[in-house]
Structures are given as structure tokens and as C-alpha cells.
Write a protein that holds these residues in place. Structure first.
Motif, PDB file in Angstrom:
ATOM      1  N   TYR A 181       0.774  -1.041   0.133  1.00 40.06           N
ATOM      2  CA  TYR A 181       0.161  -0.023   0.004  1.00 40.06           C
ATOM      3  C   TYR A 181       0.924   1.277  -0.096  1.00 40.06           C
ATOM      4  CZ  TYR A 181       0.855   0.369   5.113  1.00 40.06           C
ATOM      5  OH  TYR A 181       1.626   0.844   6.408  1.00 40.06           O
ATOM      6  N   ALA A 182       0.142   2.380  -0.451  1.00 34.57           N
ATOM      7  CA  ALA A 182       0.759   3.589  -0.457  1.00 34.57           C
ATOM      8  C   ALA A 182       0.173   4.639   0.498  1.00 34.57           C
ATOM      9  CB  ALA A 182       1.085   4.296  -1.885  1.00 34.57           C
ATOM     10  N   VAL A 183       0.975   5.564   0.938  1.00 34.92           N
ATOM     11  CA  VAL A 183       0.526   6.492   1.856  1.00 34.92           C
ATOM     12  C   VAL A 183       1.184   8.114   1.349  1.00 34.92           C
ATOM     13  CG1 VAL A 183      -0.056   7.671   4.269  1.00 34.92           C
ATOM     14  CG2 VAL A 183      -0.063   5.116   3.864  1.00 34.92           C
ATOM     15  N   SER A 184       0.291   8.930   1.439  1.00 41.63           N
ATOM     16  CA  SER A 184       0.884  10.434   0.912  1.00 41.63           C
ATOM     17  C   SER A 184       0.322  11.529   1.919  1.00 41.63           C
ATOM     18  CB  SER A 184       0.889  10.551  -0.453  1.00 41.63           C
ATOM     19  OG  SER A 184      -0.403  11.007  -0.831  1.00 41.63           O
ATOM     20  N   GLU A 185       0.958  12.449   2.177  1.00 43.58           N
ATOM     21  CA  GLU A 185       0.389  13.684   3.103  1.00 43.58           C
ATOM     22  C   GLU A 185       0.641  14.996   2.169  1.00 43.58           C
ATOM     23  OE1 GLU A 185       1.809  13.274   6.985  1.00 43.58           O
ATOM     24  OE2 GLU A 185       0.999  11.287   7.339  1.00 43.58           O
ATOM     25  N   GLY A 186      -0.497  15.697   1.852  1.00 42.14           N
ATOM     26  CA  GLY A 186      -0.356  16.934   1.303  1.00 42.14           C
ATOM     27  C   GLY A 186       0.241  17.069   0.010  1.00 42.14           C
ATOM     28  N   GLU A 187       0.460  15.900  -0.732  1.00 38.67           N
ATOM     29  CA  GLU A 187       1.327  16.061  -2.069  1.00 38.67           C
ATOM     30  C   GLU A 187       0.342  16.390  -2.930  1.00 38.67           C
ATOM     31  OE1 GLU A 187       3.343  12.374  -3.199  1.00 38.67           O
ATOM     32  OE2 GLU A 187       4.155  11.866  -1.224  1.00 38.67           O
ATOM     33  N   VAL A 188      -0.866  16.114  -3.139  1.00 37.30           N
ATOM     34  CA  VAL A 188      -1.803  16.628  -3.984  1.00 37.30           C
ATOM     35  C   VAL A 188      -2.709  17.719  -3.470  1.00 37.30           C
ATOM     36  CG1 VAL A 188      -3.532  16.000  -5.724  1.00 37.30           C
ATOM     37  CG2 VAL A 188      -1.825  14.348  -5.149  1.00 37.30           C
ATOM     38  N   LEU A 189      -3.157  17.680  -2.574  1.00 34.35           N
ATOM     39  CA  LEU A 189      -4.034  18.770  -1.709  1.00 34.35           C
ATOM     40  C   LEU A 189      -3.488  18.981  -0.357  1.00 34.35           C
ATOM     41  CD1 LEU A 189      -7.750  17.585  -2.760  1.00 34.35           C
ATOM     42  CD2 LEU A 189      -6.347  19.564  -3.837  1.00 34.35           C
ATOM     43  N   PRO A 190      -3.284  20.305  -0.077  1.00 29.82           N
ATOM     44  CA  PRO A 190      -2.804  20.536   1.293  1.00 29.82           C
ATOM     45  C   PRO A 190      -3.821  19.992   2.407  1.00 29.82           C
ATOM     46  CG  PRO A 190      -2.402  22.588  -0.253  1.00 29.82           C
ATOM     47  CD  PRO A 190      -3.377  21.613  -1.213  1.00 29.82           C
ATOM     48  N   GLY A 191      -3.199  19.575   3.311  1.00 31.18           N
ATOM     49  CA  GLY A 191      -3.902  19.249   4.392  1.00 31.18           C
ATOM     50  C   GLY A 191      -4.702  17.968   4.191  1.00 31.18           C
ATOM     51  N   VAL A 192      -4.484  17.238   3.191  1.00 29.99           N
ATOM     52  CA  VAL A 192      -5.227  15.903   2.540  1.00 29.99           C
ATOM     53  C   VAL A 192      -4.296  15.034   2.644  1.00 29.99           C
ATOM     54  CG1 VAL A 192      -6.669  15.025   1.093  1.00 29.99           C
ATOM     55  CG2 VAL A 192      -6.983  17.454   1.669  1.00 29.99           C
ATOM     56  N   LEU A 211      -8.403   5.909  -0.502  1.00 30.23           N
ATOM     57  CA  LEU A 211      -9.154   6.845   0.437  1.00 30.23           C
ATOM     58  C   LEU A 211      -8.558   8.118   0.442  1.00 30.23           C
ATOM     59  CD1 LEU A 211      -9.940   3.967   3.097  1.00 30.23           C
ATOM     60  CD2 LEU A 211     -11.675   4.923   1.496  1.00 30.23           C
ATOM     61  N   LEU A 212      -9.469   9.503   0.820  1.00 31.32           N
ATOM     62  CA  LEU A 212      -8.916  10.306   1.140  1.00 31.32           C
ATOM     63  C   LEU A 212      -9.296  10.656   2.976  1.00 31.32           C
ATOM     64  CD1 LEU A 212     -10.157  12.840  -1.786  1.00 31.32           C
ATOM     65  CD2 LEU A 212      -8.022  11.929  -1.551  1.00 31.32           C
ATOM     66  N   CYS A 213      -8.142  11.484   3.394  1.00 36.52           N
ATOM     67  CA  CYS A 213      -8.308  11.510   4.852  1.00 36.52           C
ATOM     68  C   CYS A 213      -7.890  13.133   5.150  1.00 36.52           C
ATOM     69  CB  CYS A 213      -7.162  10.721   5.623  1.00 36.52           C
ATOM     70  SG  CYS A 213      -7.370   8.782   5.103  1.00 36.52           S
ATOM     71  N   THR A 214      -8.639  13.629   6.003  1.00 38.29           N
ATOM     72  CA  THR A 214      -8.313  15.171   6.415  1.00 38.29           C
ATOM     73  C   THR A 214      -7.816  15.244   7.818  1.00 38.29           C
ATOM     74  OG1 THR A 214     -10.670  15.323   7.096  1.00 38.29           O
ATOM     75  CG2 THR A 214      -9.979  16.190   4.933  1.00 38.29           C
ATOM     76  N   GLU A 215      -8.074  14.063   8.567  1.00 36.30           N
ATOM     77  CA  GLU A 215      -7.795  13.830   9.993  1.00 36.30           C
ATOM     78  C   GLU A 215      -6.059  14.008  10.103  1.00 36.30           C
ATOM     79  OE1 GLU A 215     -11.384  11.630   9.467  1.00 36.30           O
ATOM     80  OE2 GLU A 215      -9.559  11.790   8.587  1.00 36.30           O
ATOM     81  N   GLN A 216      -5.503  14.423  11.141  1.00 35.93           N
ATOM     82  CA  GLN A 216      -4.315  14.140  11.371  1.00 35.93           C
ATOM     83  C   GLN A 216      -3.587  13.066  11.622  1.00 35.93           C
ATOM     84  OE1 GLN A 216      -2.912  17.470  14.089  1.00 35.93           O
ATOM     85  NE2 GLN A 216      -3.035  19.084  12.318  1.00 35.93           N
ATOM     86  N   LYS A 217      -4.593  12.301  12.568  1.00 35.84           N
ATOM     87  CA  LYS A 217      -4.352  11.107  13.178  1.00 35.84           C
ATOM     88  C   LYS A 217      -5.275  10.080  12.510  1.00 35.84           C
ATOM     89  CE  LYS A 217      -2.182  12.511  17.349  1.00 35.84           C
ATOM     90  NZ  LYS A 217      -2.101  12.322  18.757  1.00 35.84           N
ATOM     91  N   ILE A 218      -4.830   8.983  11.870  1.00 33.66           N
ATOM     92  CA  ILE A 218      -5.663   7.937  11.270  1.00 33.66           C
ATOM     93  C   ILE A 218      -5.409   6.524  11.735  1.00 33.66           C
ATOM     94  CG2 ILE A 218      -6.573   9.291   9.424  1.00 33.66           C
ATOM     95  CD1 ILE A 218      -4.364   7.820   7.719  1.00 33.66           C
ATOM     96  N   ASP A 219      -6.248   5.849  11.802  1.00 34.01           N
ATOM     97  CA  ASP A 219      -5.885   4.204  12.013  1.00 34.01           C
ATOM     98  C   ASP A 219      -5.475   3.682  10.634  1.00 34.01           C
ATOM     99  OD1 ASP A 219      -5.972   1.568  12.501  1.00 34.01           O
ATOM    100  OD2 ASP A 219      -7.619   1.593  13.918  1.00 34.01           O
ATOM    101  N   ARG A 220      -4.208   3.968  10.428  1.00 29.48           N
ATOM    102  CA  ARG A 220      -3.834   3.295   9.002  1.00 29.48           C
ATOM    103  C   ARG A 220      -3.962   1.748   9.043  1.00 29.48           C
ATOM    104  NH1 ARG A 220       2.483   4.359   7.260  1.00 29.48           N
ATOM    105  NH2 ARG A 220       1.737   6.553   7.811  1.00 29.48           N
ATOM    106  N   GLN A 221      -3.591   1.007   9.788  1.00 35.02           N
ATOM    107  CA  GLN A 221      -3.830  -0.269   9.821  1.00 35.02           C
ATOM    108  C   GLN A 221      -5.148  -0.792   9.505  1.00 35.02           C
ATOM    109  OE1 GLN A 221      -2.502  -2.499  13.214  1.00 35.02           O
ATOM    110  NE2 GLN A 221      -2.972  -4.582  12.388  1.00 35.02           N
ATOM    111  N   GLN A 222      -6.333   0.076  10.092  1.00 31.09           N
ATOM    112  CA  GLN A 222      -7.656  -0.346   9.818  1.00 31.09           C
ATOM    113  C   GLN A 222      -7.895  -0.169   8.326  1.00 31.09           C
ATOM    114  OE1 GLN A 222     -10.733   1.808  12.046  1.00 31.09           O
ATOM    115  NE2 GLN A 222     -11.972  -0.115  12.150  1.00 31.09           N
ATOM    116  N   LEU A 223      -7.696   1.071   8.005  1.00 29.70           N
ATOM    117  CA  LEU A 223      -7.970   1.626   6.380  1.00 29.70           C
ATOM    118  C   LEU A 223      -7.345   0.721   5.565  1.00 29.70           C
ATOM    119  CD1 LEU A 223      -7.747   5.423   7.098  1.00 29.70           C
ATOM    120  CD2 LEU A 223      -9.886   4.003   6.906  1.00 29.70           C
ATOM    121  N   VAL A 224      -6.055   0.290   5.639  1.00 23.49           N
ATOM    122  CA  VAL A 224      -5.324  -0.551   4.789  1.00 23.49           C
ATOM    123  C   VAL A 224      -6.358  -1.782   4.686  1.00 23.49           C
ATOM    124  CG1 VAL A 224      -3.343  -1.809   4.256  1.00 23.49           C
ATOM    125  CG2 VAL A 224      -3.071   0.713   4.889  1.00 23.49           C
ATOM    126  N   ALA A 225      -6.580  -2.423   5.696  1.00 26.03           N
ATOM    127  CA  ALA A 225      -7.177  -3.497   5.633  1.00 26.03           C
ATOM    128  C   ALA A 225      -8.551  -3.399   5.004  1.00 26.03           C
ATOM    129  CB  ALA A 225      -7.525  -4.097   7.051  1.00 26.03           C
TER     130      ALA A 225
END
Length: 238
Positions: A181-192, A211-225
Motif C-alpha cells: 500500500y501507499a500513503v501520502s500527505e499533502g502531496e496533491v491537496l494541502p492538508g489532505v 481513500l482520502l483523509c483530512t484527520e491528522q491522526k488515522i488508524d492506518r492499519q484499519q484503513l489499509v485492511a
């Protein structure tokens, strides 16, 4: 791969269809030599078939002479595209409602990542919309990088493989491939931020489920699953 066409069948047409299927099923453009080797056809026959298919816009050549789908394939594939969208739409809706985040499928379009279909979770007022047709560089953002993780490096849309940018990207994509899986922070949209997994569907261009996320803290493991489970369900239905 090439077999006898059989009684009542046109050998040249059958061979051309085999070549067309091979190119359209590939995740990346193919050279004439690799097509000849895979199909078992002579290089002369392969070139004639490729030029004929290109003449009818069913195939097109890249700048380095490789073969990929041409614009003429679109009308033939229209019904398949509708079927793909219809198959993916319920899964996206379920994923969005399950996670409370906007879900979408992105596909590769040369050096860009394009949103094909998206779903906003029901009852969540703070969700960010991801409109179909939205595009950005395939080297930025989780969906694009998830797609690159399943494409051979020699097919990456990078102009200078010796550049520092390529080397850094190569290391990142290797890690993505290893973890799935891949994760990015603010690369395309600031704060997203976005999380994505590769999605492999026969007959489709390289895809990613995200999936798009706006929260600073996310449950990455749950979302990836959730992403991997949804991707597996789509691939099993394809």
C-alpha cells in the motif's frame, strides 16, 4: 501462444486478435520483439499485424516505439468500461460508508493519475469530494505511487532514470511494493492525505483503490485492511 486458427477461420485475423489481446491486457507498452517472442510469430508477421492494427487506430506507438492501446479501441471497449464502472460502484459506496471517507478508483493515463469513479460516505458532512476526471502527476500522491508499484521500472514516465528524483522515487516505490500500500500527505491537496492499494483488473489499465483523509491522526492499519479487502473482492468478481 499462437495456435492453428481451425477450419473456417482466417489465420491472419486470428493472429491479429491474439496480438491485440496481448497488448491490451498488458499493464505497460510492449516492444514488437517481445510481442513476437510471446506469440511465437515471426518478426516480419508481427510487424505487419502491428502496422495494420495501428492503421485502424486499435494500437498506438509510444515515443520509444512500444505498442499500447490506440484511440480506436475506446468504442469497442465502451461496454466493458460501463461494466467495470457498474462493478466497482457498489464496492466504492460500501468502502466509503464503512470507513467514513471518500473512496475512489484511479487509473494510469500515461504520466498522469486520473480518477475514474468516486463515492462520498453517507451522512458525513466533512468529506472531501473527488470528482471523476480529476488528474495529477502519477509520481505524486498515494494512488499514483500504488500504480507505479505494479509497473516495471522501464515503463515509468520518468525522463531521466539517473536523476536523483528517480532514485528517491525508486526507493519509495520498492517500499510500497513490499508493504502492499501507499500513503501520502499533502502531496496533491494541502492538508489532505491519501491511502491506496493497487487494483488489478483484466483488460483495464493499471488502477489503484484509494481513500482520502483530512484527520491528522488515522488508524492506518484499519484503513489499509478495508482497502485490501475491497480490492480483493473487486478482483475476484472481475
Amino acid at each position: 501462444m499462437i495456435t492453428e486458427a481451425g477450419p473456417g477461420l482466417a489465420t491472419a485475423l486470428s493472429n491479429g486478435i491474439v496480438v491485440l489481446k496481448l497488448v491490451t491486457a498488458s499493464r505497460y507498452p510492449l516492444t514488437a520483439a517481445s510481442i513476437a517472442e510471446t506469440t511465437g510469430l515471426s518478426r516480419a508477421t508481427t510487424h505487419r499485424l502491428l502496422h495494420t492494427l495501428e492503421h485502424h487506430d486499435l494500437l498506438a506507438t509510444t515515443e520509444d516505439g512500444r505498442y499500447q492501446c490506440g484511440p480506436g479501441i475506446a468504442p469497442l471497449a465502451a461496454s466493458v468500461q460501463r461494466s467495470f464502472r457498474q462493478m466497482v460502484a457498489p464496492a466504492l459506496r460500501s468502502l466509503a460508508d464503512r470507513t467514513g471517507k471518500t473512496s475512489f478508483v484511479a487509473v494510469q493515463d500515461e504520466d498522469e493519475c486520473v480518477t475514474l469513479l468516486s463515492a462520498i460516505p453517507t451522512g458525513f458532512q466533512t468529506s472531501i469530494a473527488q470528482a471523476p476526471g480529476t488528474r495529477h502527476s502519477i509520481t505524486a500522491g498515494a494512488p499514483g505511487k500504488a500504480i507505479l508499484s505494479v509497473i516495471p521500472k522501464d515503463a515509468w514516465p520518468i525522463t531521466d532514470p539517473k536523476s536523483t528524483k528517480y532514485q528517491d522515487l525508486s526507493e519509495e516505490i520498492t517500499e510500497i511494493w513490499n508493504q502492499g500500500y501507499a500513503v501520502s500527505e499533502g502531496e496533491v491537496l494541502p492538508g489532505v492525505s491519501s491511502i491506496a492499494v493497487p487494483l488489478t483488473v483484466p483488460g483495464e489499465r493499471p488502477c489503484a483503490l484509494a481513500l482520502l483523509c483530512t484527520e491528522q491522526k488515522i488508524d492506518r492499519q484499519q484503513l489499509v485492511a478495508a482497502l485490501k479487502e475491497t480490492a480483493a473482492n473487486i478482483e475476484n468478481r472481475a
